[in-house]
Design an enzyme around this catalytic site. Structure first.
Site, PDB file in Angstrom:
ATOM      1  N   ASN A   1       3.772   0.493  -7.183  1.00 47.96           N
ATOM      2  CA  ASN A   1       3.437  -0.913  -6.939  1.00 47.96           C
ATOM      3  C   ASN A   1       1.964  -1.092  -7.315  1.00 47.96           C
ATOM      4  O   ASN A   1       1.077  -0.697  -6.568  1.00 47.96           O
ATOM      5  CB  ASN A   1       3.685  -1.242  -5.457  1.00 47.96           C
ATOM      6  N   TRP A   2       1.752  -1.674  -8.480  1.00 43.52           N
ATOM      7  CA  TRP A   2       0.374  -1.794  -8.980  1.00 43.52           C
ATOM      8  C   TRP A   2      -0.424  -2.863  -8.242  1.00 43.52           C
ATOM      9  O   TRP A   2      -1.630  -2.971  -8.410  1.00 43.52           O
ATOM     10  CB  TRP A   2       0.392  -2.125 -10.481  1.00 43.52           C
ATOM     11  N   LYS A   3       0.269  -3.684  -7.468  1.00 44.70           N
ATOM     12  CA  LYS A   3      -0.374  -4.792  -6.739  1.00 44.70           C
ATOM     13  C   LYS A   3      -1.215  -5.637  -7.703  1.00 44.70           C
ATOM     14  O   LYS A   3      -0.835  -5.770  -8.867  1.00 44.70           O
ATOM     15  CB  LYS A   3      -1.199  -4.251  -5.565  1.00 44.70           C
TER      16      LYS A   3
ATOM     17  N   HIS B   1       7.341  -7.551   0.376  1.00 47.42           N
ATOM     18  CA  HIS B   1       6.288  -6.577   0.706  1.00 47.42           C
ATOM     19  C   HIS B   1       5.470  -7.107   1.885  1.00 47.42           C
ATOM     20  O   HIS B   1       5.270  -8.321   2.013  1.00 47.42           O
ATOM     21  CB  HIS B   1       5.390  -6.361  -0.515  1.00 47.42           C
TER      22      HIS B   1
ATOM     23  N   GLU C   1       2.432  -7.272   2.431  1.00 45.91           N
ATOM     24  CA  GLU C   1       1.279  -8.103   2.068  1.00 45.91           C
ATOM     25  C   GLU C   1       1.712  -9.542   1.794  1.00 45.91           C
ATOM     26  O   GLU C   1       0.987 -10.488   2.088  1.00 45.91           O
ATOM     27  CB  GLU C   1       0.546  -7.487   0.861  1.00 45.91           C
TER      28      GLU C   1
ATOM     29  N   GLU D   1       8.295   0.740   4.845  1.00 44.06           N
ATOM     30  CA  GLU D   1       6.842   0.848   4.765  1.00 44.06           C
ATOM     31  C   GLU D   1       6.213   0.414   6.089  1.00 44.06           C
ATOM     32  O   GLU D   1       6.063  -0.795   6.334  1.00 44.06           O
ATOM     33  CB  GLU D   1       6.310  -0.043   3.645  1.00 44.06           C
TER      34      GLU D   1
ATOM     35  N   GLY E   1      -2.081   1.736   2.456  1.00 44.88           N
ATOM     36  CA  GLY E   1      -3.455   1.711   1.977  1.00 44.88           C
ATOM     37  C   GLY E   1      -4.472   2.231   2.974  1.00 44.88           C
ATOM     38  O   GLY E   1      -5.671   2.042   2.802  1.00 44.88           O
TER      39      GLY E   1
ATOM     40  N   SER F   1       0.773   5.244   1.938  1.00 42.86           N
ATOM     41  CA  SER F   1      -0.127   6.387   1.729  1.00 42.86           C
ATOM     42  C   SER F   1       0.581   7.647   1.208  1.00 42.86           C
ATOM     43  O   SER F   1       0.210   8.759   1.577  1.00 42.86           O
ATOM     44  CB  SER F   1      -0.910   6.682   3.006  1.00 42.86           C
TER      45      SER F   1
ATOM     46  N   GLY G   1       1.623   2.736  -3.685  1.00 41.38           N
ATOM     47  CA  GLY G   1       0.581   1.789  -4.068  1.00 41.38           C
ATOM     48  C   GLY G   1      -0.558   2.494  -4.774  1.00 41.38           C
ATOM     49  O   GLY G   1      -0.487   2.813  -5.961  1.00 41.38           O
ATOM     50  N   GLY G   2      -1.612   2.791  -4.037  1.00 32.11           N
ATOM     51  CA  GLY G   2      -2.839   3.362  -4.595  1.00 32.11           C
ATOM     52  C   GLY G   2      -2.635   4.514  -5.562  1.00 32.11           C
ATOM     53  O   GLY G   2      -3.204   4.521  -6.668  1.00 32.11           O
TER      54      GLY G   2
HETATM   55  P1  PGA Z   1      -0.152   2.661  -0.542  1.00 35.68           P
HETATM   56  O1  PGA Z   1       0.706   1.311  -0.699  1.00 35.68           O
HETATM   57  O2  PGA Z   1       0.638   3.749  -1.243  1.00 35.68           O
HETATM   58  O3  PGA Z   1      -1.447   2.368  -1.234  1.00 35.68           O
HETATM   59  O4  PGA Z   1      -0.301   2.927   0.892  1.00 35.68           O
HETATM   60  C1  PGA Z   1       2.096   1.324  -0.588  1.00 35.68           C
HETATM   61  C2  PGA Z   1       2.631  -0.050  -0.807  1.00 35.68           C
HETATM   62  O5  PGA Z   1       1.981  -1.034  -0.420  1.00 35.68           O
HETATM   63  O6  PGA Z   1       3.734  -0.221  -1.356  1.00 35.68           O
END
Ligand code: PGA
Length: 251
Positions: A9-11, A94, A96, A166, A172, A213, A234-235
């Site tokens: 997930n590149w966000k 998601h 967010e 999640e 994150g 994470s 994500g990251g």
């Molecule tokens: P993260 O994000 O791996 O940076 O914790 C995961 C996500 O939001 O899908």
């Protein structure tokens, strides 16, 4: 056997030129690992570029949201019809989007339906906040998100769905959820509702990712759990570390 699926997930990261660079860095190594379904969920602006680069690749392309209508007066939105020309997957709900953009279980549900009826694989995200976790509401919250998120969906569509567990407090933050606990939560609050809604067969077919994470060092601990069929990352999906996660899923 469920085929593991690891999605990045590149966000809201990467210009088109940067996206091109990232795909070039990761593509060859990821393509060597065919036992895993791997996906890049990119920003809309990079969709055309990345999908052209991956046209003949085993790596799938996804987006991070879709609207539920095919077209209409919805300024700033992107429809499943527009997306399906380029992408096969869409992250839906998601945390967010739930926290900052007013996404509810009900809007998640109609987006999931829009994805399925337009031949897009929805990656539906569920998970509890830190507050809910501390108040021991985790199982209730996720069971509710599953029930409402998956209502009015026929069994013929259900097997295509991917669920991402999640925990919001793990996203994150570097605070990953203990793999055994994650497995247990998935069993009780994801597989069991799947079974209640769609029956045993679907509940054993649907793939469930862990997200929050995940990195190259901890990935293997998640993938060794029986209920975890991949990761939403994500990251670490923006770095060479992403290949290590995919390698861990292949083992
Ligand atoms: P993260 O994000 O791996 O940076 O914790 C995961 C996500 O939001 O899908």
């Amino acid at each position: 056997m469920r085929k593991p699926i690891v999605a990045g997930n590149w966000k809201m990261h990467k210009t088109v030129a940067e996206a091109e660079e990232l795909v070039m860095m990761l593509q060859k190594d990821i393509e060597k690992i065919s036992s895993i379904e791997s996906v890049f969920c990119v920003p809309f602006t990079s969709l055309f570029k990345v999908s052209s680069m991956l046209q003949n690749s085993s790596i799938g392309v996804g987006v991070q949201n879709i609207h539920w209508e095919k077209q209409g007066a919805f300024t700033g939105e992107i429809s499943p019809l527009m997306v399906k020309e380029f992408a096969k997957y869409a992250i839906i709900g998601h945390s967010e989007r739930r926290a900052y953009f007013g996404e509810t279980d009900t809007t998640v549900n109609i987006r999931v339906i829009a994805a399925l009826t337009n031949d897009i694989v929805p990656i539906m995200c569920v998970g509890e906040t830190l507050y809910e976790n501390q108040k021991r509401m985790t199982l209730d919250v996720i069971t509710r998100q599953m029930k409402i998120g998956l209502q009015n969906i026929g069994n013929e569509f259900a097997e295509k769905i991917v669920i991402a567990y999640e925990p919001v407090w793990a996203i994150g933050t570097g605070l990953a959820c203990d793999p055994v606990t994650a497995n247990d939560i998935i069993f009780h609050a994801i597989r069991t509702p799947l079974k209640n809604i769609f029956g045993e067969k679907v509940s054993q077919t649907v793939r469930v990712q862990y997200g929050g994470s995940v990195n190259g060092s901890n990935a293997r601990d998640y993938f060794s759990q029986p209920e975890i069929d991949g990761a939403l990352v994500g990251g670490a999906s923006l770095k060479p570390d992403f290949i290590e996660i995919i390698k861990a899923a292949a083992k």
